[in-house]
Enzyme design. Sequence first.
Site, PDB file in Angstrom:
ATOM      1  CG  ASP A   1     -11.170  -9.434   5.025  1.00  0.00           C
ATOM      2  OD1 ASP A   1     -12.218  -9.842   5.668  1.00  0.00           O
ATOM      3  OD2 ASP A   1     -11.159  -8.720   3.851  1.00  0.00           O
TER       4      ASP A   1
ATOM      5  CG  ASP B   1      -8.448  -2.898   3.956  1.00  0.00           C
ATOM      6  OD1 ASP B   1      -7.456  -2.272   3.120  1.00  0.00           O
ATOM      7  OD2 ASP B   1      -8.310  -4.220   3.688  1.00  0.00           O
TER       8      ASP B   1
END
Length: 484
Positions: free
Chosen positions: A244, A254
């Site tokens: 993810d 991220d």
Amino acid sequence: MKFKQDFFTQLPEFYSQVYPQGITKPEWLAWSDDAAQLIGLSQPTDELLLGLSGNTAVDGATYYAQVYSGHQFGGYTPRLGDGRSIILGEAIGPNGVWDVALKGGGPTPYSRRGDGRAVMRSAVREFLVSEALHHLHVPTTRALAVIGSDLPVWRESQETAAITVRLARSHIRFGHFEFFCHSERGRADKLIQLLNFTITQHYPHLSCDAAGYKAWFLQVVQDTAKMIAHWQAVGFAHGVMNTDNMSILGDSFDFGPFAFLDTFQEDFICNHSDPEGRYAFGQQPGVGLWNLQRLAQALTPVIPSDDLIAILNQYQEALVQPYLRLMRAKLGLSAVDVPSVEQDKQDLDLIGRFTVLMEKNQLDYTQTWRQLGKLDPTSKHSALRDDFIDVSQFDTWYQAYQLRLGAVADIPAWQTERNSVNPKYILRNYLAQEAIIAVEEGNLAPLHLLQKILTQPFAEHADHEDLAKRPPDWGQGLIMSCSS
């Protein structure tokens, strides 16, 4: 900012609409002029501060959080999603389109009992690493700004909330495809819809058919491999390579407990939550392939398995070639006009022996490469030699290096070229921590200075040599947590 809303209008089942919750007493902590230009902004304003802190609506924004799933530390989590990131839409810039997201904008339907906030320290770190990687020429998302507040939030202790304004060419992750294959079984129509959207938006030269799908997956494999090759070359450890956290476009994405190497260590772990070293520095190339295999599994309703396997088999070469290009440049080795398996093997061996020597002699990764800018490659006596404890092994390596290097006609030009590819400055964890402590004390100057230096990492900056030093004892091997 001028927005378009293609994701919002074309993929209504791929998100939940949610509005940010404003933070109290917002203030600009950091701002990137470089990133601002991407979306047609110039200077930070009070009006923009209120909008990007979630206190007023931004004209043209729609506000939504995307849904996806993912493999986290090897195990599948069927429903994740943006737990604290709220996307405003796609801002139209002078030379492209960028998603604008408020990371730390408040709770969403995917917050999983979290508060949807980001703390100041994690917001500052994300901003700085986005700047650092971009100016090291590593594919990455960008950060426009950090907005601070006096809003208290609780992690291990009380901290203050902040928002990172992230810019991304896309927020589509491997996990989006996994969600509509595994978590929403029988929704191959949605998988195809997402795939067609991704190709239309980001790969317009490809067709939305069987041939186009295969060509697209090959591009994803190549872009992912190229990104990781850059990580290994500059000594960057991501720390949380869950699927993810993998951008479908091959951009670094991220950021949490990341770190740049200080002392070279192949098995360096930067994440306190990863004691077994699944995401250790030296494991990143293998994890990249593993993550691509998970993406391939999610694509089996659309692309035949044999085709997926054949494309995955090209990953190693897609990783090695950009890695070799980067490392040859660092060493000053001539490019190979005609690809040669034997020459590649010899160069990889030369590079590998050098990093093994770095590790054995506990040398700083960035500083050692930078020393090449002071080297006379024609001399039998290397200026690097004194840094090595085992000089006999270094001498053996150096002789092989000189043989591969060949004649160097213009030594000053060669040295200048080395300094143009081997940075003097990186975002060392202890430097980020010092800047964060200063912000906590109300002093933004160290943060702004560090940002300035990181935007020119190859320059000398003679007045700021201290920012190029190895970490002090307290800053050696800092390991961060996922708490943010």
